[in-house]
Design a protein around this motif. Sequence first.
Motif, PDB file in Angstrom:
ATOM      1  N   LEU A   1       0.823  -1.214   0.000  1.00  0.00           N
ATOM      2  CA  LEU A   1       0.000   0.000   0.000  1.00  0.00           C
ATOM      3  C   LEU A   1       0.856   1.262   0.000  1.00  0.00           C
ATOM      4  N   GLU A   2       1.986   1.219   0.707  1.00  0.00           N
ATOM      5  CA  GLU A   2       2.830   2.413   0.828  1.00  0.00           C
ATOM      6  C   GLU A   2       3.476   2.813  -0.495  1.00  0.00           C
ATOM      7  N   GLN A   3       3.401   1.962  -1.516  1.00  0.00           N
ATOM      8  CA  GLN A   3       4.020   2.248  -2.812  1.00  0.00           C
ATOM      9  C   GLN A   3       3.058   2.922  -3.794  1.00  0.00           C
ATOM     10  N   LEU A   4       1.852   3.206  -3.357  1.00  0.00           N
ATOM     11  CA  LEU A   4       0.814   3.661  -4.288  1.00  0.00           C
ATOM     12  C   LEU A   4       0.488   5.147  -4.155  1.00  0.00           C
ATOM     13  N   LYS A   5       1.433   5.964  -3.728  1.00  0.00           N
ATOM     14  CA  LYS A   5       1.132   7.384  -3.536  1.00  0.00           C
ATOM     15  C   LYS A   5       0.728   8.058  -4.844  1.00  0.00           C
ATOM     16  N   THR A   6       1.450   7.765  -5.925  1.00  0.00           N
ATOM     17  CA  THR A   6       1.098   8.374  -7.212  1.00  0.00           C
ATOM     18  C   THR A   6      -0.297   7.947  -7.645  1.00  0.00           C
ATOM     19  N   ARG A   7      -0.587   6.675  -7.474  1.00  0.00           N
ATOM     20  CA  ARG A   7      -1.917   6.159  -7.811  1.00  0.00           C
ATOM     21  C   ARG A   7      -2.982   6.830  -6.949  1.00  0.00           C
ATOM     22  N   ALA A   8      -2.689   6.989  -5.656  1.00  0.00           N
ATOM     23  CA  ALA A   8      -3.656   7.603  -4.747  1.00  0.00           C
ATOM     24  C   ALA A   8      -3.915   9.055  -5.114  1.00  0.00           C
ATOM     25  N   THR A   9      -2.856   9.788  -5.444  1.00  0.00           N
ATOM     26  CA  THR A   9      -3.024  11.197  -5.811  1.00  0.00           C
ATOM     27  C   THR A   9      -3.897  11.335  -7.052  1.00  0.00           C
ATOM     28  N   GLY A  10      -3.700  10.455  -8.019  1.00  0.00           N
ATOM     29  CA  GLY A  10      -4.508  10.511  -9.230  1.00  0.00           C
ATOM     30  C   GLY A  10      -5.938  10.057  -9.028  1.00  0.00           C
TER      31      GLY A  10
ATOM     32  N   VAL B   1      -1.253  14.059   0.561  1.00  0.00           N
ATOM     33  CA  VAL B   1      -1.560  12.630   0.441  1.00  0.00           C
ATOM     34  C   VAL B   1      -0.465  11.870   1.171  1.00  0.00           C
ATOM     35  N   ARG B   2      -0.853  10.994   2.085  1.00  0.00           N
ATOM     36  CA  ARG B   2       0.116  10.200   2.830  1.00  0.00           C
ATOM     37  C   ARG B   2      -0.300   8.735   2.820  1.00  0.00           C
ATOM     38  N   LEU B   3       0.678   7.861   2.598  1.00  0.00           N
ATOM     39  CA  LEU B   3       0.435   6.425   2.617  1.00  0.00           C
ATOM     40  C   LEU B   3       1.507   5.734   3.439  1.00  0.00           C
ATOM     41  N   ALA B   4       1.104   4.724   4.166  1.00  0.00           N
ATOM     42  CA  ALA B   4       2.016   3.851   4.897  1.00  0.00           C
ATOM     43  C   ALA B   4       1.511   2.429   4.728  1.00  0.00           C
ATOM     44  N   ALA B   5       2.221   1.474   5.307  1.00  0.00           N
ATOM     45  CA  ALA B   5       1.843   0.074   5.125  1.00  0.00           C
ATOM     46  C   ALA B   5       0.468  -0.232   5.696  1.00  0.00           C
ATOM     47  N   ASP B   6       0.068   0.500   6.745  1.00  0.00           N
ATOM     48  CA  ASP B   6      -1.198   0.182   7.411  1.00  0.00           C
ATOM     49  C   ASP B   6      -2.192   1.332   7.416  1.00  0.00           C
ATOM     50  N   ARG B   7      -1.929   2.398   6.683  1.00  0.00           N
ATOM     51  CA  ARG B   7      -2.860   3.527   6.705  1.00  0.00           C
ATOM     52  C   ARG B   7      -2.642   4.430   5.498  1.00  0.00           C
ATOM     53  N   LEU B   8      -3.653   5.225   5.219  1.00  0.00           N
ATOM     54  CA  LEU B   8      -3.568   6.244   4.184  1.00  0.00           C
ATOM     55  C   LEU B   8      -4.462   7.403   4.579  1.00  0.00           C
ATOM     56  N   SER B   9      -4.063   8.607   4.192  1.00  0.00           N
ATOM     57  CA  SER B   9      -4.813   9.789   4.600  1.00  0.00           C
ATOM     58  C   SER B   9      -4.755  10.846   3.514  1.00  0.00           C
TER      59      SER B   9
END
Length: 322
Positions: free
Chosen positions: A234-243, A256-264
């Motif tokens: 999950l922590e590798q998907l920041k670009t995907r999350a932003t889009g 936009v913040r991502l970690a292995a167990d959370r995203l915000s």
Amino acid sequence: MAVNVSRFHERFTYQARAPVPALLEDLEVLSRLDARAEGQRRVLSRAGGTAAILGGALALLCRQVWAGAVDPTEGLGVISGAILITGGVGGAAFVVGIGLLVWRALLRKRDLDNRRYDLARVLLQRLQVDLAPKAPVRLKLDLRAPDEPDKHAGQGMVGEWSTEFFVDPWFSLETRLADGTFVRIRMVERFQKRKRTRTTVSFLRIQRKTKGKHKSCAVLDVSARVKPERYPGLEQLKTRATGAVRLPPRVQLSRVRLAADRLSLRARLSGEWVARAERAEALEKEDASRTATMMLLSLYQVLGYARRRAKRQAARGRLEPV
């Protein structure tokens, strides 16, 4: 649950952990208290203003009549006595009017910002369909003004304006959805009180003019905490999350913040946001409840993609020859 009205009127904060129906009942109580305070202040404003204006005018008129028509060397006659009584009534009405206006000012804290409890009510109603029947929700509301002394965050200069900064973390909602995801929604108001003084010299006179204004914005945070084993990478998907983020018009995505167990996600709204915009004003007003809902849906799009990607990788691993 039951709201302790006397305690609420001392602190103007609300905090509870309960199922959605109980929280909605409490918010309805707060709404009625606010409506009653608004009605009282409206009546006091009209009555106090009318009494002060008419009473003051009557007292002043009687004073002018007394000064022009009554001879102080003569005794107190019927006409002069009537003038005194009428002037006294006018003066008393003026004092009563001022007292009513002071009472109205003292009730100012009870006149709440409707948007705050309305936002909580709308979000609870929308989240209810994704919760277990008796799932608890932790709700915190600070319904005081944003410029309370304990919210002061410093002061400085903004251009030519002497500015006081206030940070008001007034809203927090936490719950666990039926699928196990822990969701947190928070809103912070950043408030500024600005003042400047200009000095001008004309015809050997020094004039100072002070001007003040307020400026504010709202910061909305939506986060989700999940089990890392269900969403590997999950922590590798920041670009995907932003889009994947979709927001209402005029609302700005700020983080936009991502970690292995959370995203915000964090979004910025103007100080003129509304709890829920009507259709006619959907393009003019920044809808906070719609923004929070779209942010949560955007987070779930990222979680869904992470879940599907993990399944595809697992399937490819099973198909590879040993």
